[in-house]
Scaffold this motif. Structure first.
Motif, PDB file in Angstrom:
ATOM      1  N   SER A 118       0.816  -1.215   0.000  1.00  0.00           N
ATOM      2  CA  SER A 118       0.000   0.000   0.000  1.00  0.00           C
ATOM      3  C   SER A 118       0.853   1.271   0.000  1.00  0.00           C
ATOM      4  N   GLU A 119       2.135   1.145   0.343  1.00  0.00           N
ATOM      5  CA  GLU A 119       3.023   2.304   0.247  1.00  0.00           C
ATOM      6  C   GLU A 119       3.725   2.333  -1.111  1.00  0.00           C
ATOM      7  N   VAL A 120       4.128   1.153  -1.590  1.00  0.00           N
ATOM      8  CA  VAL A 120       4.955   1.091  -2.802  1.00  0.00           C
ATOM      9  C   VAL A 120       4.127   1.392  -4.046  1.00  0.00           C
ATOM     10  N   ILE A 121       2.944   0.766  -4.141  1.00  0.00           N
ATOM     11  CA  ILE A 121       2.157   0.917  -5.370  1.00  0.00           C
ATOM     12  C   ILE A 121       1.761   2.369  -5.642  1.00  0.00           C
ATOM     13  N   PRO A 122       1.263   3.109  -4.652  1.00  0.00           N
ATOM     14  CA  PRO A 122       0.920   4.511  -4.959  1.00  0.00           C
ATOM     15  C   PRO A 122       2.125   5.313  -5.437  1.00  0.00           C
ATOM     16  N   ALA A 135       9.771  -6.026  -1.986  1.00  0.00           N
ATOM     17  CA  ALA A 135       9.321  -4.706  -2.435  1.00  0.00           C
ATOM     18  C   ALA A 135       9.668  -3.669  -1.376  1.00  0.00           C
ATOM     19  N   GLY A 136       9.385  -4.014  -0.106  1.00  0.00           N
ATOM     20  CA  GLY A 136       9.668  -3.097   0.989  1.00  0.00           C
ATOM     21  C   GLY A 136      11.155  -2.867   1.179  1.00  0.00           C
ATOM     22  N   TRP A 138       5.806  10.370  -0.569  1.00  0.00           N
ATOM     23  CA  TRP A 138       4.921  11.356   0.050  1.00  0.00           C
ATOM     24  C   TRP A 138       4.768  11.248   1.556  1.00  0.00           C
ATOM     25  N   THR A 139       5.340  10.176   2.148  1.00  0.00           N
ATOM     26  CA  THR A 139       5.133  10.030   3.590  1.00  0.00           C
ATOM     27  C   THR A 139       6.336  10.585   4.351  1.00  0.00           C
ATOM     28  N   LEU A 140       6.157  10.731   5.668  1.00  0.00           N
ATOM     29  CA  LEU A 140       7.107  11.526   6.452  1.00  0.00           C
ATOM     30  C   LEU A 140       8.528  10.965   6.498  1.00  0.00           C
ATOM     31  N   GLU A 141       8.676   9.614   6.362  1.00  0.00           N
ATOM     32  CA  GLU A 141      10.042   9.079   6.479  1.00  0.00           C
ATOM     33  C   GLU A 141      10.951   9.671   5.401  1.00  0.00           C
TER      34      GLU A 141
END
Lengths: 205, 557, 340
Positions: free
Chosen positions: B279-283, B414-415, B515-518
């Protein structure tokens, strides 16, 4: 850093204290642990092939006194934490001591009950399924009471040495949560072992 | 907390090795603990993979005598136990450890020292399990490693049938590791609920964080039940109790109920973090916001609840009776609805995107394909009459390897490709990564595809050898052949990691334009993660800052 | 790149279709679930095909969507570097659709499942069935026919065309009784009785093996059902009911003496001679086709090899090598060969 603009804070995020969340999570985990032993007890009620059966050996009288002591300790614990929050350190210590004594009474009572079961009735964990489930469930509860007592005693010792201040009330109360949880478990254990299980034990001849 | 280095230590820097070991051994930094979890888990991936390869070698030929039944039985027990408890759990909890505080803009976990304690408990547990090879034979020369299967059905685990101490090592190793997992779960819950940065409401948390929160709740619900069951078994074995002692009224099916009440949620404990990575990689690589965020969250929570009520679908062949069989079939079908929603939402995220085929994205797409296939064979197995035939056969082995290897392992890769630059400051080689990807997919398909067929042809799992007249040999040979590709893929990945650590391209803060904070802090992040605690106004704070003309916050997301 | 991606998905899809094609061919394996030989297995087979069809259809749809999304999702050429596609946050209608459609499919599958469970998962012995008690041991099967007074091991002999009702128990750990062409598996659990049933529609031998891991020699715990016609079954059961044959030669006579004096008799029953319970009943062992729970064919040579060193044939089994002298071995083999 940082490319992040101080975007409009649409709503202030409620953040509970991590101590409370941590303790609540621990209690949830412990509940699942105890629930498994409770289910095991219920599952094996009346399935012991040989005696002694619960109804023959479980004596309600002393257990009720024990239970009253334990339930009372929850009340004294609440009084004690309230006193701490109010800054009355001596009252806090007094109520805390009473809590520890009541909890200690419960443990001694359980010990005496077990002594009687083992010496008079020859019931051990190997005797039958009743012995197996009884000692496991009641034993794990007693173990948790002892852990609680160690924590409470630690707080009392610290307090007597002057290390506990009213500002610690929040943290001390977390130990109180644990203590109430141990009490609540006893409500279930008492019901299952001494009320439900005692009569259910007559299913087999 | 004793003196911490003022500047973050960068991998590859020259320092006395004792200083490095001391620093890592005493660290309470969630990022380092996370890395240690992942590295340990990947080492156990190799160990368990070699155990699996040894089994495949034995099964290549009918009536093969390469490995004795005793050793084979230890191999599948250790393979399953290791993959679930020593590989899956630490890698996923390690990634959670590393990522959750970064994603919610926190400086560390809620209880950093408890966090370190959890890791060391896990390590102790895994050492205990493998110490069985030395310690378990005891005085009577009984079986070395545990040989009771990863679900350790009673009464095979009771004293009369399992002499020596191997089963005790199995119990203690898993139990100690389980305490580690539970402390980490408590930590994750407290972290997500209490440590979020300003503006980070629950419904703005990245999906990975959401899924890790749900996983933590499942851990606290399921693992205590396993621990309790193991305590009972330990009492049986060492104190002479009778919980599962069928010769004295104990109940073998009761163990199955307890084990699977843990065991099925455990499957979701393993796969939900995988969902999170996807859900993080695909977007990011579709260049689109996740489709249907609220429904994704709802589906995750729904899976959490449903997964607690499906355990007896592992027990359709026990003879629970028509009513319970029907009931658990129905609940099991239910779980496919939220799972289907997730798959469709990922597809919708891909749809109309500008896909960037990085190695990470390719593993994510591989996950989707493999997971769909594994999910469909799962639906087949939920049909009770189908399960009566195929339960405990290689069809099941094929099914869950599609889910856990084709699905979860793809998601983990993927992660790893996605966040490796964040953890180390250097990018993994994309070329080597794509080679690993294709080799793995070929290997997975060759190894686990034919298992469905050998199962349909009647091959039970956990057999050390088989008869030549059953028509299973060719399928087993294809399965064994596929292992070569998988070994190559993993070896290539290891090589990729080693070379990239030394000479990989510098990543910079935000190599994927994510797009996320990390991605808002340096790679690797400083000990305290963020110099100033970020403030967020939407689910994609970095999108907002990169597209001030069209921020997510204006869509209420 | 994208093309290769699509090929891989087709390949993955192919595994499902291979599942369907290959195993339709009867005779490919004596234990294929797609080659049922009786109503219990046929019921299951029908629903299995339905489910395979439904799931394969879902698989094709989803994987096609995935393939199309990947192919169409290539970044258009000539786009400015910073350009991003339209951000779609979700759609209530679409999401509702893919919540409701799977729910309907799943509901229908549940109904089908429940129906077959009702038809096949019998809780009481059907009328006119032959009752057989199955007792799982590490690592062999004991069969008792309470109505016929027969005790035998490892080879279940049944009349063709009649329902057989199995009452499953275990003497030690959990096992699972599974003969794929006749019925789905059912676990055999100590201290917990389970039942199942089957009916063989044609004479013949049906194979299977224990399907629940039960310890060291799990792989060697094979199952065999011989379905014979009613007259043959009558003859067989009369023979099985008789007391074990007396030795017919001097060697065999000595063999019986060895059998009685050594450990054999403490584990094995031979009616009228011994009553051991740990190993298979040997009263009519020479009427069987295999030895060691299907490990090897029954022949004089194999009996000799087996008794001499069972571990070499079935590693881990509970029968020890007794270290008989060649002479004793010959005698015991002669005796056993006479137990028809």
């Amino acid at each position: 850093m940082s490319a992040i603009p101080a975007s409009i804070l649409t709503d202030p995020v409620a953040r509970p204290s991590r101590g409370k969340v941590g303790m609540a999570s621990l209690i949830m985990m412990e509940s699942c642990f105890f629930a498994t032993f409770v289910v095991a007890y219920l599952f094996y009620i009346g399935k012991s092939a040989t005696g002694p059966q619960p109804r023959d050996v479980l004596d309600l009288g002393p257990v009720i006194v024990n239970s009253i002591a334990l339930f009372a300790s929850s009340y004294t614990a609440i009084r004690s934490f309230r006193a701490l929050a109010a800054g009355a350190i001596r009252a806090f210590e007094g109520w805390l001591l009473l809590t520890i004594l009541l909890g200690g009474y419960f443990i001694v009572g359980t010990g005496l009950e077990w002594y009687g079961l083992i010496t008079q009735h020859g019931l051990t964990i190997t005797t039958n399924l009743f012995g197996t489930t009884f000692y496991s469930l009641v034993g794990f509860h007693a173990f948790h009471v002892i852990v609680g007592l160690v924590c409470l005693t630690g707080i009392l010792v610290l307090s007597l040495r002057g290390h506990v201040k009213p500002r610690d009330a929040g943290r001390v109360e977390l130990v109180g949560w644990y203590w109430h949880f141990v009490d609540a478990v006893w409500v279930v254990v008492f019901t299952v072992v001494y009320l439900v299980g005692r009569d259910g034990g007559t299913l087999t001849p | 907390m004793t003196s911490l280095p003022a500047t973050p230590h960068r991998l590859g820097e020259r320092r006395p090795w004792t200083a490095v070991v001391h620093e890592w051994a005493t660290t309470v930094d969630h990022k380092r603990l996370g890395i240690m979890y992942v590295v340990t888990g990947m080492i156990f991936l190799v160990v368990a993979g070699l155990e699996g390869s040894a089994m495949r070698a034995q099964l290549t030929f009918a009536e093969n005598k390469l490995i004795s039944p005793e050793v084979f039985n230890q191999l599948f027990t250790m393979h399953g136990t290791t993959m679930v408890f020593l590989m899956g759990m630490p890698v996923l909890l390690g990634m959670a450890n590393f990522l959750v505080p970064l994603q919610i803009g926190a400086r560390d976990m809620a209880f950093p020292r408890l966090n370190a304690f959890g890791f060391w408990l896990f390590l102790l547990g895994s050492i205990l399990l493998y110490f069985s090879y030395l310690g378990a034979p005891g005085l009577d020369g009984a079986a070395a490693a545990p040989d009771v299967g990863w679900f350790a059905y009673a009464p095979l685990t009771e004293r009369p049938f399992s002499r020596g101490n191997s089963t005790d090592y199995w119990i203690l190793g898993i139990m100690v590791g389980g305490f580690g997992s539970m402390t980490t779960a408590i930590n994750l819950i407290a972290t997500t609920l209490c440590m979020r940065c300003p503006g980070m409401t629950l419904m703005r948390m990245p999906l990975l964080t959401w899924m890790m929160l749900v996983v933590a709740i499942l851990i606290l619900t399921a693992i205590p039940v396993l621990t309790a069951a193991q305590v009972m078994l330990l009492f049986d074995r060492s104190l002479g109790a009778h919980f599962f002692d069928t010769q004295n009224g104990g109940d073998a099916v009761f163990w199955q109920h307890l084990f699977w009440f843990f065991g099925h949620p455990e499957v979701y404990i393993l796969i939900l973090p995988g969902f999170g990575f996807i859900s993080e990689v695909i977007p990011v690589f579709s260049r689109k916001v996740i489709f249907g965020y609220p429904l994704m969250v709802a589906a995750t929570v729904a899976i959490m609840f449903i997964s607690l009520g499906v355990w007896a679908h592992h027990m359709f062949v026990v003879g629970l009776g028509p009513f319970l069989n029907s009931l658990f079939a129905a609940t099991t079908f239910l779980v496919s609805i939220p799972t289907g929603i997730k798959v469709f939402n990922w597809l919708a995220t891909l749809w109309g995107g500008h896909i960037r085929f990085t190695a990470s994205m390719m593993f994510a797409l591989g996950f989707l394909a493999m997971f769909v296939l594994g999910g469909l064979t799962g639906i087949m197995l939920a049909v009770v009459p189908f399960d009566w035939q195929l339960s405990d056969t290689y069809f099941v082995v094929g099914h869950f390897h599609y889910v856990l290897i084709g699905g979860l392992l793809n998601a983990i890769f993927a992660g790893l490709f996605f966040w490796f630059p964040k953890a180390t400051g250097r990018l993994l080689s994309e070329t080597l990564g794509k080679w690993s990807f294709w080799l793995l997919q070929i290997g997975f398909t060759l190894t686990f595809g034919p298992m469905h067929i050998s199962g349909i042809l009647g091959m039970p799992r956990r057999i050390a050898y088989y008869e030549p007249d059953r028509g299973w040999e060719i399928w087993n040979q294809i399965s064994s052949f596929g292992v070569i590709f998988q070994i190559l893929a993993v070896a290539l990945f290891a090589w990729n990691v080693i070379t990239s650590l030394r000479s990989g391209r510098r990543a910079g803060n935000d190599p994927w334009d994510a797009w996320t904070l990390e991605w808002a802090t340096t790679s690797p992040p400083p000990e305290h993660n963020f110099d100033t605690i970020p403030v967020v106004g939407s689910r994609r704070p970095l999108w907002d800052s990169k597209h001030p003309e069209d921020p997510d916050s204006s869509y209420g997301a | 790149m994208v093309g290769v991606c699509a090929v891989s998905h087709l390949m993955l899809l192919a595994t499902v279709s291979i599942d369907n094609l290959e195993v339709c061919t009867p005779g490919v394996s004596p234990t294929s679930i797609f080659h049922p030989a009786g109503p219990a297995a046929t019921h299951l087979n029908d629903v299995i095909w339905l489910v395979v069809g439904v799931t394969a259809a879902i698989g094709v749809v989803v994987l096609t969507l995935l393939g199309v999304a990947i192919v169409k999702g290539r970044r258009p050429a000539g786009l400015s570097p910073g350009a991003e596609p339209t951000q779609v946050f979700g759609s209530n209608q679409v999401e509702l659709a893919w919540t409701v459609v799977p729910t309907v499919i799943v509901f229908l599958l549940t109904l089908v499942t429940v129906r077959v469970i009702r038809d096949v998962d019998l809780t009481e012995m059907p009328d006119g069935a032959l009752r057989v008690q199955v007792i799982g041991h590490q690592w062999w099967w004991e069969y008792r026919y309470p109505e016929l007074g027969i005790v035998t091991a490892n080879e279940l002999v049944v009349p063709v065309g009649r329902k057989i009702w199995l009452e499953l128990e275990s003497a030690d750990v959990s096992h699972s009784w599974w003969v794929p062409r006749l019925a789905g598996k059912r676990d055999v659990i100590p201290n917990y009785q389970t039942n199942t049933w089957f009916q063989a529609d044609a004479t013949g031998t049906y194979l299977g093996q224990c399907a629940e891991y039960c310890g060291t020699a799990h792989a060697g715990m094979l199952l065999r059902v011989d379905a014979i016609d009613a007259a043959a079954f009558e003859a067989w059961s009369t023979a099985q009911r008789s007391t074990a044959a007396d030795p017919s030669s001097a060697v065999a006579m000595r063999g019986r003496a060895v059998f009685e004096s050594l450990a054999c008799a403490s584990c094995h029953t031979v009616s009228g001679v011994s009553d051991g319970l740990f190993g298979p009943d040997l009263s009519h062992v020479a009427s069987r086709a295999t030895l060691g729970s299907g490990a090897i064919d029954f022949s004089e040579d194999n009996v000799r090899r087996w008794i001499d060193n069972p571990q070499a044939i079935k590693p881990g089994c509970n029968m020890p090598s007794l270290g008989l002298t060649p002479d004793e071995l010959t005698a015991v083999v002669a005796y056993l060969m006479g137990l028809r």
